[in-house]
Each structure stands twice: as C-alpha cells, then as structure tokens.
Design a protein around this motif. Structure first.
Motif, mmCIF file in Angstrom:
data_model
loop_
_atom_site.group_PDB
_atom_site.id
_atom_site.type_symbol
_atom_site.label_atom_id
_atom_site.label_comp_id
_atom_site.label_asym_id
_atom_site.label_seq_id
_atom_site.Cartn_x
_atom_site.Cartn_y
_atom_site.Cartn_z
ATOM 1 N N ASN A 196 0.826 -1.205 0.000
ATOM 2 C CA ASN A 196 0.000 0.000 0.000
ATOM 3 C C ASN A 196 0.860 1.255 0.000
ATOM 4 O O ASN A 196 1.976 1.246 0.509
ATOM 5 C CB ASN A 196 -0.906 0.026 1.238
ATOM 6 C CG ASN A 196 -1.912 -1.098 1.250
ATOM 7 O OD1 ASN A 196 -3.000 -0.972 0.741
ATOM 8 N ND2 ASN A 196 -1.524 -2.231 1.832
ATOM 9 N N GLN A 197 0.302 2.292 -0.555
ATOM 10 C CA GLN A 197 0.932 3.607 -0.509
ATOM 11 C C GLN A 197 0.472 4.321 0.759
ATOM 12 O O GLN A 197 -0.598 4.028 1.295
ATOM 13 C CB GLN A 197 0.499 4.411 -1.739
ATOM 14 C CG GLN A 197 1.063 5.821 -1.813
ATOM 15 C CD GLN A 197 0.506 6.582 -3.013
ATOM 16 O OE1 GLN A 197 0.533 6.094 -4.129
ATOM 17 N NE2 GLN A 197 -0.034 7.771 -2.767
ATOM 18 N N ILE A 228 -3.788 1.841 3.119
ATOM 19 C CA ILE A 228 -4.467 0.983 4.088
ATOM 20 C C ILE A 228 -5.821 1.585 4.443
ATOM 21 O O ILE A 228 -6.846 0.886 4.470
ATOM 22 C CB ILE A 228 -3.601 0.792 5.349
ATOM 23 C CG1 ILE A 228 -2.337 -0.020 5.008
ATOM 24 C CG2 ILE A 228 -4.398 0.102 6.455
ATOM 25 C CD1 ILE A 228 -1.377 -0.202 6.178
ATOM 26 N N GLU A 229 -5.828 2.888 4.692
ATOM 27 C CA GLU A 229 -7.084 3.547 5.044
ATOM 28 C C GLU A 229 -8.077 3.513 3.887
ATOM 29 O O GLU A 229 -9.267 3.229 4.075
ATOM 30 C CB GLU A 229 -6.820 5.004 5.450
ATOM 31 C CG GLU A 229 -5.946 5.162 6.682
ATOM 32 C CD GLU A 229 -4.446 5.030 6.401
ATOM 33 O OE1 GLU A 229 -3.667 5.135 7.361
ATOM 34 O OE2 GLU A 229 -4.062 4.828 5.224
ATOM 35 N N GLY A 230 -7.567 3.775 2.680
ATOM 36 C CA GLY A 230 -8.448 3.815 1.517
ATOM 37 C C GLY A 230 -9.067 2.476 1.187
ATOM 38 O O GLY A 230 -10.267 2.382 0.887
ATOM 39 N N PHE A 231 -8.265 1.402 1.242
ATOM 40 C CA PHE A 231 -8.825 0.093 0.902
ATOM 41 C C PHE A 231 -9.782 -0.388 1.987
ATOM 42 O O PHE A 231 -10.780 -1.051 1.683
ATOM 43 C CB PHE A 231 -7.721 -0.929 0.659
ATOM 44 C CG PHE A 231 -8.221 -2.181 -0.008
ATOM 45 C CD1 PHE A 231 -8.727 -2.134 -1.303
ATOM 46 C CD2 PHE A 231 -8.220 -3.386 0.658
ATOM 47 C CE1 PHE A 231 -9.215 -3.282 -1.927
ATOM 48 C CE2 PHE A 231 -8.701 -4.545 0.047
ATOM 49 C CZ PHE A 231 -9.202 -4.488 -1.248
ATOM 50 N N SER A 232 -9.519 -0.056 3.246
ATOM 51 C CA SER A 232 -10.467 -0.381 4.313
ATOM 52 C C SER A 232 -11.808 0.285 4.044
ATOM 53 O O SER A 232 -12.876 -0.337 4.211
ATOM 54 C CB SER A 232 -9.921 0.083 5.669
ATOM 55 O OG SER A 232 -8.733 -0.603 6.016
ATOM 56 N N GLU A 233 -11.773 1.528 3.612
ATOM 57 C CA GLU A 233 -13.004 2.246 3.292
ATOM 58 C C GLU A 233 -13.710 1.632 2.088
ATOM 59 O O GLU A 233 -14.940 1.552 2.046
ATOM 60 C CB GLU A 233 -12.678 3.720 3.039
ATOM 61 C CG GLU A 233 -12.208 4.460 4.278
ATOM 62 C CD GLU A 233 -11.597 5.815 3.963
ATOM 63 O OE1 GLU A 233 -11.861 6.346 2.858
ATOM 64 O OE2 GLU A 233 -10.842 6.336 4.801
ATOM 65 N N ARG A 234 -12.935 1.197 1.112
ATOM 66 C CA ARG A 234 -13.527 0.568 -0.065
ATOM 67 C C ARG A 234 -14.238 -0.739 0.297
ATOM 68 O O ARG A 234 -15.317 -1.033 -0.217
ATOM 69 C CB ARG A 234 -12.446 0.303 -1.112
ATOM 70 C CG ARG A 234 -11.989 1.552 -1.846
ATOM 71 C CD ARG A 234 -11.000 1.193 -2.952
ATOM 72 N NE ARG A 234 -10.908 2.270 -3.913
ATOM 73 C CZ ARG A 234 -9.972 3.216 -3.891
ATOM 74 N NH1 ARG A 234 -9.050 3.200 -2.936
ATOM 75 N NH2 ARG A 234 -9.955 4.184 -4.800
ATOM 76 N N ILE A 246 -11.035 -4.797 9.875
ATOM 77 C CA ILE A 246 -9.865 -4.762 10.751
ATOM 78 C C ILE A 246 -8.618 -4.651 9.877
ATOM 79 O O ILE A 246 -8.466 -5.407 8.916
ATOM 80 C CB ILE A 246 -9.785 -6.037 11.616
ATOM 81 C CG1 ILE A 246 -11.004 -6.121 12.531
ATOM 82 C CG2 ILE A 246 -8.503 -6.044 12.445
ATOM 83 C CD1 ILE A 246 -11.105 -7.432 13.287
ATOM 84 N N ALA A 247 -7.753 -3.704 10.186
ATOM 85 C CA ALA A 247 -6.533 -3.501 9.401
ATOM 86 C C ALA A 247 -5.320 -3.471 10.328
ATOM 87 O O ALA A 247 -5.429 -3.139 11.517
ATOM 88 C CB ALA A 247 -6.618 -2.209 8.596
ATOM 89 N N ALA A 248 -4.181 -3.840 9.779
ATOM 90 C CA ALA A 248 -2.923 -3.801 10.526
ATOM 91 C C ALA A 248 -1.792 -3.467 9.569
ATOM 92 O O ALA A 248 -1.924 -3.626 8.345
ATOM 93 C CB ALA A 248 -2.666 -5.141 11.220
ATOM 94 N N ASP A 249 -0.693 -2.991 10.123
ATOM 95 C CA ASP A 249 0.494 -2.625 9.348
ATOM 96 C C ASP A 249 1.618 -3.613 9.670
ATOM 97 O O ASP A 249 2.102 -3.661 10.800
ATOM 98 C CB ASP A 249 0.906 -1.195 9.694
ATOM 99 C CG ASP A 249 2.030 -0.673 8.816
ATOM 100 O OD1 ASP A 249 2.802 -1.500 8.267
ATOM 101 O OD2 ASP A 249 2.158 0.551 8.679
ATOM 102 N N TRP A 250 2.002 -4.406 8.662
ATOM 103 C CA TRP A 250 3.079 -5.388 8.838
ATOM 104 C C TRP A 250 4.355 -4.950 8.118
ATOM 105 O O TRP A 250 5.170 -5.775 7.732
ATOM 106 C CB TRP A 250 2.632 -6.759 8.302
ATOM 107 C CG TRP A 250 1.788 -7.549 9.248
ATOM 108 C CD1 TRP A 250 1.181 -7.108 10.383
ATOM 109 C CD2 TRP A 250 1.456 -8.944 9.127
ATOM 110 N NE1 TRP A 250 0.476 -8.125 10.980
ATOM 111 C CE2 TRP A 250 0.630 -9.261 10.241
ATOM 112 C CE3 TRP A 250 1.750 -9.935 8.195
ATOM 113 C CZ2 TRP A 250 0.107 -10.546 10.435
ATOM 114 C CZ3 TRP A 250 1.231 -11.206 8.394
ATOM 115 C CH2 TRP A 250 0.423 -11.512 9.509
#
Length: 335
Positions: A196-197, A228-234, A246-250
């Motif tokens: 993700n960008q 990450i924020e944009g795809f969660s919203e999508r 639910i999202a996380a940064d790996w």
C-alpha cells in the motif's frame, strides 16, 4: 590522468546507458493482458521461482524482526496470516478462494497444513500450469485462470477469500473490493495482505516520492497502489461487511525481505550456472526496483497492509448497503 579520465568517462556512459535501458524497458500496466504477460514470462524462465521459491510474496520475520532464512520467512508468512485472520479455528474442508495465487505456494500450505479445500486463481496461464505441476496428487488445491476484476464464481461461493499482494495490479480498487466480498458466503472471512501507498490525503507525496512511486508502478505492471485507510473504506463501502474492517500494518515484519531477495543472488551462485548470462542480466535488472521498494517501505512512502472483514449475514441488510455503495462511491476519490 588521461587514462583515468577515459575509464571514468566509459563507466559514466555505461551507467547512463543502463539507467536509460531500465527506464525504457519498464513493464507499464496497460491492461490485464500486460499483467498476465509479465507473470507468464517470469514463470516460463524459472528465474523468479529459483530465487523466491513457491511463494512469490514477502516473508514474515517476526515482531520484532529477526534473522531468518528467506524461503522459511515466506512460508512463515502464510501461517502468520492464517493466525492473524483467525482461520486456524476453521474446520477441515473449509472452502478457500486464493485470489492472485501465483504458482500456488500459499494454496498448498492452506490445503496441506489446515485441510482446507482451496481454489487458486491467477490471470497468468503459465502460473496455473506451474501450480498444477507443483501440486501433489490428492491435495485439495486446484487452480484456474480467472480475472479478479470479474470473478467467474457465483455470489456466496466460499467460506474464506484469501489474497496476498495482488491488489496493486487491479486498475479499479472498488471493483476489486466488491468482487472479493461478493464471492464470500454470509459469515465468511476475507483476509488480504497487500502493498500500500501512504494515505496521501493526510500527507501528499513530496518531490522525491512522486518519481519513486512512478517507478514502483511502471516497473512491475501496477496501475496504482491503494492506502491501508483507503482500501479499508472501499471494503466497507461494498455494503457486504459486517461490523468493521480490521486492518494492521506489517511493514516492520516484512521489511527485511527486500534486501534478503537481493542477497539470494549472491548466496546462491548456482543460479548463474543454471540461467547463464541472460539470467544474470534479468536478475540485475530487477535490483533497482527492489532497492526502490526497500527505500519506499523503509521511509514510510509504502506500507504493508493487512485486512480482515466478515461478510454480513443479513441478505436484506446487504441489499440495502449494496444500493448505497454505488451512491457513496460515485463521487469518492480514495487513495
């Protein structure tokens, strides 16, 4: 002195030529066919599989990261994603769709170690052929050519939808998100891992980040990265999600993969014998992009996103939310 200047001039000319060739031979996204052709070529010559193994994705090096064999880190990634998504609690025979399955490395682990009934799909015919060759008889993993932007499966077909690092190849992230959720059964689980960008709505790309991102898109047939924020919203906007995404940064857990992938060429010199001069040229050509990836992920321009969503149980609620999906996204601009 004259000889030294001549040598420096030749080296500079070679460097300029190499940079020019790197730029003009970029694999820019044109259509799904350009993505398929790129993966067909990478699969046919065997070079990518030799160095990256059956898992054409990054590895998981622990939290905090520690030294680990490159290929082991990739296999570990699958198990970590299973645990993060809560999939280890699902029964044998759970149906799984692996979207963007590559040559089937993740699909085979899901089938062999967890007893899942896995269907892997990819846009590349060569990847399907190689995945079938690598899959032992009797293992509940099958593969077919399919387009993630228009999956051939009916609504509510699978208990789990799984996807690793396929999203950057998708030209319309809204359609991609909707297709992933559409083929899930009510109560089914979506687990996605992706490059993700950074969310540029909060912090726009600066003067050096724009050309770096342009190369990351152009060199490996990517039309765009989401955030990450944009795809969660999508995903939420599809109208199929129960509760919250639910999202996380790996990023930290996967970051060592980039330099480790370059080290494979040094640590495994047998590849030079196996693939010869053409293999050396192809491998060397990918190093600038890998280094740019390491720079982007290390500097926060890119992030490694994890996503988990559950499909809503209520058909009525889904229909109402689905109607609002087209309205809410008609004028939206998400990263």
């Amino acid at each position: 002195m004259t000889t030294l200047l001549s040598i420096l001039g030749i080296l500079l000319a070679l460097l300029i030529t190499a940079v020019a060739l790197y730029l003009v031979t970029a694999r820019r996204y044109q259509s799904s066919s350009s993505v398929a052709n790129s993966y067909d070529q990478w699969t046919e010559d065997g070079l990518l599989e030799f160095y990256w193994g059956e898992h054409i994705h990054l590895g998981h090096y622990g939290s905090p990261p520690r030294r680990k064999a490159f290929l082991q880190a990739k296999a570990d990634f699958v198990h970590e994603m299973v645990r993060w998504g809560g999939l280890e609690q699902l029964p044998v025979g759970t149906t799984v769709l692996d979207v963007g399955c590559g040559i089937g490395g993740s699909s085979r682990i899901l089938a062999q170690d967890y007893g899942f009934d896995v269907t892997g799909v990819t846009i590349s015919p060569q990847q399907v052929q190689r995945a079938q060759q690598l899959t032992p008889s009797g293992l509940t993993a099958t593969f077919k050519v399919d387009d993630a932007m228009a999956l051939s499966f009916p609504d509510a077909s699978f208990d789990v939808v799984w996807s690793v690092e396929a999203g950057p190849h998708m030209p319309d992230k809204d359609i991609f998100a909707r297709e992933l959720m559409r083929v899930l059964k009510p109560g089914g689980v979506l687990v996605v891992a992706d490059w993700n960008q950074r969310d540029d709505r909060q912090k726009p790309l600066n003067f050096w980040e724009k050309p770096v991102m342009r190369q990351l898109l152009d060199q490996w047939s990517h039309p765009a990265f989401s955030s990450i924020e944009g795809f969660s919203e999508r995903l939420a906007a599809t109208g199929f999600v129960e509760g919250h995404v639910i999202a996380a940064d790996w990023t930290a857990e996967t970051l060592p993969s980039w330099l480790d992938s370059i080290w494979q060429g040094i640590a495994r010199p047998s590849g030079l014998v196996r693939f010869g001069l053409s293999g050396l040229i192809k491998s060397t050509r990918e190093i600038p992009t890998i280094l740019l990836m390491r720079l982007a992920f290390g500097a926060g321009l890119c992030r490694f996103g994890m996503f988990r969503a559950v499909r809503a149980q209520s058909a009525e609620g889904q229909e109402a939310q689905a109607r609002s999906f087209s309205q809410s996204t008609a004028n939206a601009t998400l990263p």
